[in-house]
Design a protein around this motif. Structure first.
Motif, PDB file in Angstrom:
ATOM      1  N   VAL A 148       0.857  -1.182   0.000  1.00 25.92           N
ATOM      2  CA  VAL A 148       0.000   0.000   0.000  1.00 25.92           C
ATOM      3  C   VAL A 148       0.893   1.231   0.000  1.00 25.92           C
ATOM      4  CG1 VAL A 148      -1.937  -1.102   1.199  1.00 25.92           C
ATOM      5  CG2 VAL A 148      -0.186   0.034   2.527  1.00 25.92           C
ATOM      6  N   GLY A 149       0.336   2.340  -0.432  1.00 28.80           N
ATOM      7  CA  GLY A 149       1.090   3.585  -0.460  1.00 28.80           C
ATOM      8  C   GLY A 149       0.948   4.353   0.836  1.00 28.80           C
ATOM      9  N   ILE A 150       1.823   5.315   1.011  1.00 26.56           N
ATOM     10  CA  ILE A 150       1.752   6.201   2.169  1.00 26.56           C
ATOM     11  C   ILE A 150       2.017   7.619   1.685  1.00 26.56           C
ATOM     12  CG2 ILE A 150       4.162   5.865   2.794  1.00 26.56           C
ATOM     13  CD1 ILE A 150       3.265   6.104   5.748  1.00 26.56           C
ATOM     14  N   ILE A 151       1.243   8.559   2.178  1.00 31.40           N
ATOM     15  CA  ILE A 151       1.408   9.967   1.835  1.00 31.40           C
ATOM     16  C   ILE A 151       1.680  10.713   3.132  1.00 31.40           C
ATOM     17  CG2 ILE A 151       0.295  12.051   0.948  1.00 31.40           C
ATOM     18  CD1 ILE A 151      -1.432  10.168  -0.806  1.00 31.40           C
ATOM     19  N   VAL A 152       2.754  11.487   3.151  1.00 28.37           N
ATOM     20  CA  VAL A 152       3.081  12.312   4.309  1.00 28.37           C
ATOM     21  C   VAL A 152       2.836  13.755   3.911  1.00 28.37           C
ATOM     22  CG1 VAL A 152       4.921  13.052   5.861  1.00 28.37           C
ATOM     23  CG2 VAL A 152       4.805  10.663   5.112  1.00 28.37           C
ATOM     24  N   GLU A 153       2.008  14.446   4.693  1.00 28.77           N
ATOM     25  CA  GLU A 153       1.691  15.842   4.411  1.00 28.77           C
ATOM     26  C   GLU A 153       2.201  16.719   5.540  1.00 28.77           C
ATOM     27  OE1 GLU A 153      -2.518  16.065   4.001  1.00 28.77           O
ATOM     28  OE2 GLU A 153      -2.564  14.862   2.193  1.00 28.77           O
ATOM     29  N   SER A 154       2.754  17.868   5.178  1.00 25.99           N
ATOM     30  CA  SER A 154       3.214  18.819   6.180  1.00 25.99           C
ATOM     31  C   SER A 154       3.328  20.191   5.543  1.00 25.99           C
ATOM     32  CB  SER A 154       4.570  18.405   6.736  1.00 25.99           C
ATOM     33  OG  SER A 154       5.025  19.376   7.658  1.00 25.99           O
ATOM     34  N   SER A 155       3.096  21.224   6.335  1.00 22.17           N
ATOM     35  CA  SER A 155       3.306  22.591   5.854  1.00 22.17           C
ATOM     36  C   SER A 155       4.587  23.172   6.459  1.00 22.17           C
ATOM     37  CB  SER A 155       2.106  23.472   6.216  1.00 22.17           C
ATOM     38  OG  SER A 155       1.921  23.479   7.621  1.00 22.17           O
ATOM     39  N   SER A 156       5.334  22.358   7.192  1.00 19.65           N
ATOM     40  CA  SER A 156       6.570  22.798   7.834  1.00 19.65           C
ATOM     41  C   SER A 156       7.772  22.529   6.936  1.00 19.65           C
ATOM     42  CB  SER A 156       6.744  22.057   9.165  1.00 19.65           C
ATOM     43  OG  SER A 156       8.067  22.230   9.637  1.00 19.65           O
ATOM     44  N   LYS A 157       8.548  23.572   6.631  1.00 20.23           N
ATOM     45  CA  LYS A 157       9.757  23.392   5.822  1.00 20.23           C
ATOM     46  C   LYS A 157      10.767  22.508   6.541  1.00 20.23           C
ATOM     47  CE  LYS A 157       9.550  27.505   3.019  1.00 20.23           C
ATOM     48  NZ  LYS A 157      10.262  28.683   2.518  1.00 20.23           N
ATOM     49  N   VAL A 158      10.852  22.616   7.857  1.00 19.41           N
ATOM     50  CA  VAL A 158      11.779  21.778   8.629  1.00 19.41           C
ATOM     51  C   VAL A 158      11.424  20.312   8.450  1.00 19.41           C
ATOM     52  CG1 VAL A 158      12.521  21.163  10.970  1.00 19.41           C
ATOM     53  CG2 VAL A 158      12.267  23.573  10.333  1.00 19.41           C
ATOM     54  N   VAL A 159      10.150  19.997   8.566  1.00 22.99           N
ATOM     55  CA  VAL A 159       9.693  18.614   8.439  1.00 22.99           C
ATOM     56  C   VAL A 159       9.886  18.117   7.018  1.00 22.99           C
ATOM     57  CG1 VAL A 159       7.684  17.097   8.616  1.00 22.99           C
ATOM     58  CG2 VAL A 159       8.101  18.825  10.372  1.00 22.99           C
ATOM     59  N   LEU A 160       9.534  18.915   6.041  1.00 20.34           N
ATOM     60  CA  LEU A 160       9.700  18.504   4.642  1.00 20.34           C
ATOM     61  C   LEU A 160      11.175  18.291   4.303  1.00 20.34           C
ATOM     62  CD1 LEU A 160       7.009  20.779   2.976  1.00 20.34           C
ATOM     63  CD2 LEU A 160       6.861  18.328   3.442  1.00 20.34           C
ATOM     64  N   ASN A 161      12.055  19.132   4.844  1.00 21.42           N
ATOM     65  CA  ASN A 161      13.495  18.944   4.626  1.00 21.42           C
ATOM     66  C   ASN A 161      13.963  17.636   5.251  1.00 21.42           C
ATOM     67  OD1 ASN A 161      13.957  21.262   3.129  1.00 21.42           O
ATOM     68  ND2 ASN A 161      14.376  22.501   4.934  1.00 21.42           N
TER      69      ASN A 161
END
Length: 70
Positions: free
Chosen positions: A45-58
């Motif tokens: 199965v797939g997983i999608i990670v969502e975030s609006s934080s640049k720190v987290v996305l980095n």
């Protein structure tokens, strides 16, 4: 953690010391990824990670370079 249709499957609750929101978001994502691996869902199965934080996305893009102090 929720399904594609928005049904909540896992919630993280409890008292938290003051480390900042980015820290807790990273720790929640880390926990979800551990659950994903432990459940043997990789490749199934797939997983999608969502975030609006640049720190987290980095961290997601380059974990070895951004979590040196956590």
């Amino acid at each position: 953690m929720h399904t594609e249709s928005g049904v909540i499957r896992v919630m993280f609750l409890g008292p938290l010391p003051s480390f900042g929101l980015d820290y807790y978001e990273v720790m929640a994502i880390k926990t979800v990824l551990e659950i994903f691996v432990d459940a043997n869902w990789i490749g199934k199965v797939g997983i999608i990670v969502e975030s609006s934080s640049k720190v987290v996305l980095n961290w997601i893009m380059k974990p070895s370079k951004t979590l040196c102090c956590w």
